[in-house]
Design a protein around this motif. Sequence first.
Motif, PDB file in Angstrom:
ATOM      1  N   ALA A 151       0.861  -1.178   0.000  1.00  0.00           N
ATOM      2  CA  ALA A 151       0.000   0.000   0.000  1.00  0.00           C
ATOM      3  C   ALA A 151       0.900   1.232   0.000  1.00  0.00           C
ATOM      4  CB  ALA A 151      -0.889   0.001   1.235  1.00  0.00           C
ATOM      5  N   THR A 152       0.720   2.094  -0.973  1.00  0.00           N
ATOM      6  CA  THR A 152       1.512   3.325  -1.015  1.00  0.00           C
ATOM      7  C   THR A 152       0.560   4.493  -0.836  1.00  0.00           C
ATOM      8  OG1 THR A 152       3.032   2.258  -2.538  1.00  0.00           O
ATOM      9  CG2 THR A 152       3.209   4.649  -2.322  1.00  0.00           C
ATOM     10  N   ILE A 191       4.208   1.914   2.276  1.00  0.00           N
ATOM     11  CA  ILE A 191       5.198   2.909   1.864  1.00  0.00           C
ATOM     12  C   ILE A 191       4.535   4.286   1.929  1.00  0.00           C
ATOM     13  CG2 ILE A 191       6.718   3.658  -0.025  1.00  0.00           C
ATOM     14  CD1 ILE A 191       7.436   0.837   0.607  1.00  0.00           C
ATOM     15  N   LEU A 192       5.256   5.244   2.493  1.00  0.00           N
ATOM     16  CA  LEU A 192       4.760   6.622   2.512  1.00  0.00           C
ATOM     17  C   LEU A 192       5.546   7.428   1.483  1.00  0.00           C
ATOM     18  CD1 LEU A 192       4.642   7.210   6.390  1.00  0.00           C
ATOM     19  CD2 LEU A 192       2.879   6.274   4.894  1.00  0.00           C
ATOM     20  N   ASN A 193       4.824   8.140   0.641  1.00  0.00           N
ATOM     21  CA  ASN A 193       5.480   8.934  -0.392  1.00  0.00           C
ATOM     22  C   ASN A 193       5.133  10.406  -0.185  1.00  0.00           C
ATOM     23  OD1 ASN A 193       5.685  10.448  -2.885  1.00  0.00           O
ATOM     24  ND2 ASN A 193       6.097   8.524  -3.921  1.00  0.00           N
TER      25      ASN A 193
ATOM     26  N   LEU B  88      13.536  -1.459   7.714  1.00  0.00           N
ATOM     27  CA  LEU B  88      12.732  -0.349   7.216  1.00  0.00           C
ATOM     28  C   LEU B  88      11.324  -0.480   7.793  1.00  0.00           C
ATOM     29  CD1 LEU B  88      15.028  -0.754   4.974  1.00  0.00           C
ATOM     30  CD2 LEU B  88      13.396   0.197   3.362  1.00  0.00           C
ATOM     31  N   PRO B  89      10.943   0.405   8.741  1.00  0.00           N
ATOM     32  CA  PRO B  89       9.577   0.337   9.262  1.00  0.00           C
ATOM     33  C   PRO B  89       8.578   0.439   8.093  1.00  0.00           C
ATOM     34  CG  PRO B  89      10.894   1.827  10.587  1.00  0.00           C
ATOM     35  CD  PRO B  89      11.728   1.480   9.377  1.00  0.00           C
ATOM     36  N   GLY B  90       7.562  -0.414   8.129  1.00  0.00           N
ATOM     37  CA  GLY B  90       6.638  -0.488   6.975  1.00  0.00           C
ATOM     38  C   GLY B  90       6.895  -1.761   6.201  1.00  0.00           C
ATOM     39  N   ILE B  91       8.143  -2.256   6.278  1.00  0.00           N
ATOM     40  CA  ILE B  91       8.495  -3.536   5.651  1.00  0.00           C
ATOM     41  C   ILE B  91       8.818  -4.543   6.757  1.00  0.00           C
ATOM     42  CG2 ILE B  91      10.075  -4.754   4.103  1.00  0.00           C
ATOM     43  CD1 ILE B  91      10.478  -2.082   2.610  1.00  0.00           C
ATOM     44  N   GLY B  92       9.853  -4.243   7.533  1.00  0.00           N
ATOM     45  CA  GLY B  92      10.213  -5.120   8.653  1.00  0.00           C
ATOM     46  C   GLY B  92       9.444  -4.720   9.904  1.00  0.00           C
ATOM     47  N   THR B  93       9.355  -5.649  10.847  1.00  0.00           N
ATOM     48  CA  THR B  93       8.599  -5.371  12.067  1.00  0.00           C
ATOM     49  C   THR B  93       9.445  -5.687  13.302  1.00  0.00           C
ATOM     50  OG1 THR B  93       7.682  -7.595  12.076  1.00  0.00           O
ATOM     51  CG2 THR B  93       6.381  -5.895  10.973  1.00  0.00           C
ATOM     52  N   VAL B 318       9.728   6.833  -4.427  1.00  0.00           N
ATOM     53  CA  VAL B 318      10.679   6.640  -3.324  1.00  0.00           C
ATOM     54  C   VAL B 318      11.080   5.172  -3.192  1.00  0.00           C
ATOM     55  CG1 VAL B 318       9.705   8.628  -2.116  1.00  0.00           C
ATOM     56  CG2 VAL B 318       8.925   6.328  -1.495  1.00  0.00           C
ATOM     57  N   GLY B 319      12.053   4.922  -2.326  1.00  0.00           N
ATOM     58  CA  GLY B 319      12.514   3.561  -2.097  1.00  0.00           C
ATOM     59  C   GLY B 319      11.372   2.673  -1.659  1.00  0.00           C
TER      60      GLY B 319
END
Lengths: 298, 342
Positions: A151-152, A191-193, B88-93, B318-319
């Motif tokens: 989710a972005t 992901i936050l953009n 990376l918060p949002g990917i790893g926990t 972004v990444g």
Amino acid sequence: MNKIKVAILGSGNIGTDLMIKLDRSEILEITTMIGIDPNSDGLQRARELGYETIDNGINGFLERPELADIVFDATSAKAHIRHAKLLKQIGKQVLDLTPAAVGPFVVPPVNIEEHLNADNINLITCGGQATIPIVHAIDRIQLVDYAEIVATISSKSAGPGTRANIDEFTQTTARGIEKIGGAKKGKAIIILNPAEPPIIMRDTIHVLVEGKYVDQDRIMASIREMEKEVQSYVPGYKIRQEPVFDGNRITVFIEVEGAGDYLPTYSGNLDIMTAAAVKVAEEWAKHKLSKVTVEERG
Amino acid sequence: MEKKREIRITEVALRDGSHAIRHQFTVDQVTKIARGLDEAKVPVIEVSHGDGLGGSSLQYGLSLTNEMELIEVAASVVNHSKIAVLLLPGIGTMPELKQAANLGAKMARIATHVTEADVSPQHIALAKELGMETVGFLMMSHMVPTTKLVEQAKLMESYGADCVYVVDSAGALLPHEVRERIRALTNELTVEVGFHAHNNLSLAMANTLVAIEEGATRIDGSIRCLGAGAGNTQTEVLVSVLDRMGVHTGVDHYKLMDVAEDLVAPVLEKPQEITKDSLVLGYAGVYSSFLLHTRKAAERFGLDPRDILIELGRQKIVGGQEDMIVDVAADIAKQRNITEKV
């Protein structure tokens, strides 16, 4: 036509957006906005629109329970745990838009039928509402071994609650993908953009289906049917690109543009939550009214 | 007498290099390389999926070997080096961070996009609670003005990070831009400042030396340039250069050259070089790990990977948004078809 009375608990962005959506409902009658700050924009607007306003939170509503049969809770997970108990005691049906997950997970086009009499349901997350319908649409044709969603969302539409507890989003969404979507294993990424102007919410669903032969035509038809079903309550929901089929892997690209009721159109992530909440409440209302009719006839 | 300067090197090949080999590290490769790096006295070795803990996914590429297994073997063969993990918060926990700490990871590098530091306080706090040395890692630092970078770095410092890195994920920064950023951070922060480069514009070494000149004390490198895009600052070269400059790293550069030649070179499918598409990563300011995914999409849609990268850069992707590569490629292909038909 008879309408079912509803109230909103929480006069923030989500609550105010809900109020505007509910105002259009043919089967729900928004009567009351409950907040804790009399000067909040939400309560001020509610007064302007002629609704009852309560500015001392849940306690004020407990004194006037006749104001609504269904309550939307758009406060916080912590507050909801307390609200859930109190509202259950006075027999209200509660839609939980917080991450508290006191009640069962509901994604309207997938499992609302199972929860028409529930006293409390939870709407998972925005990412869950956007992607679980697609996982289910694939799973009902061919079993899903693994589903992963990305989710972005625009940085502007990610509030402090989401940011401070971002693991809650990924973990809860992953659980929803498994429990409601039907995937044997689920995973979620957010992901936050920060781009300006803010980007519209996007969700990508990567799925691995069971078996070597993939019934592309039937899966596509099922996905398209699901897209229409979600669009019936989230008009800005759409499949952005032709889904990609690669062996037993399927990738679906979704975009969710908000209706722009109170929240800006880029925050489709918030819009899909309020729209799903209204959809569930409408199904509850229809169910309540049908029961009344049957009883009257009897 | 002039004070002897010291730089602490972090070797990132076993994490950033994961991108370059499609996350196909084996236990054998990691065991041998980690042992070699330890013998060469490299202070910190980072081991994780390229996108950090929990990165193994259809979105970024599935790991051949579970990263926890790789972290465990790396931790078991080192005597001198500290094992670091990226998250990376949002990917790893947080559960994954705990698991890595249990397996012997002693440093946590918590990475966010340069404007989103406020998704990291829980993870930084947990790392500290687990007794790990903790680094805040501000990715895609080229995308914002220095004032914004300082603001975000201060947030990470306030959450408890022991060090904050300026991360040039796209290899897009020019030397004067690195100078301005590192200078501002060393002035404004009380914790250490680090720098992570990518060599897409052939500036990794130059930028690293500028960063050191401005007071950065932690530097990332990838041995034999085994990192995303055109790789990072080449560690064995950096150590030798710093030795010539009289900067102390504590690393045995002769041994490190052997590790590069004998153990790391065979891992690479072909030697790292600046190809036209990795050059465009730096030129357009695109996250370096997009390289191989973009090549694949370009092939699928019959496009030049550079056109996809330029568009991704224009859209300020972004990444982590690897799904946008196919999306953008499909859009470009659609437009071309329409134009051709007309």
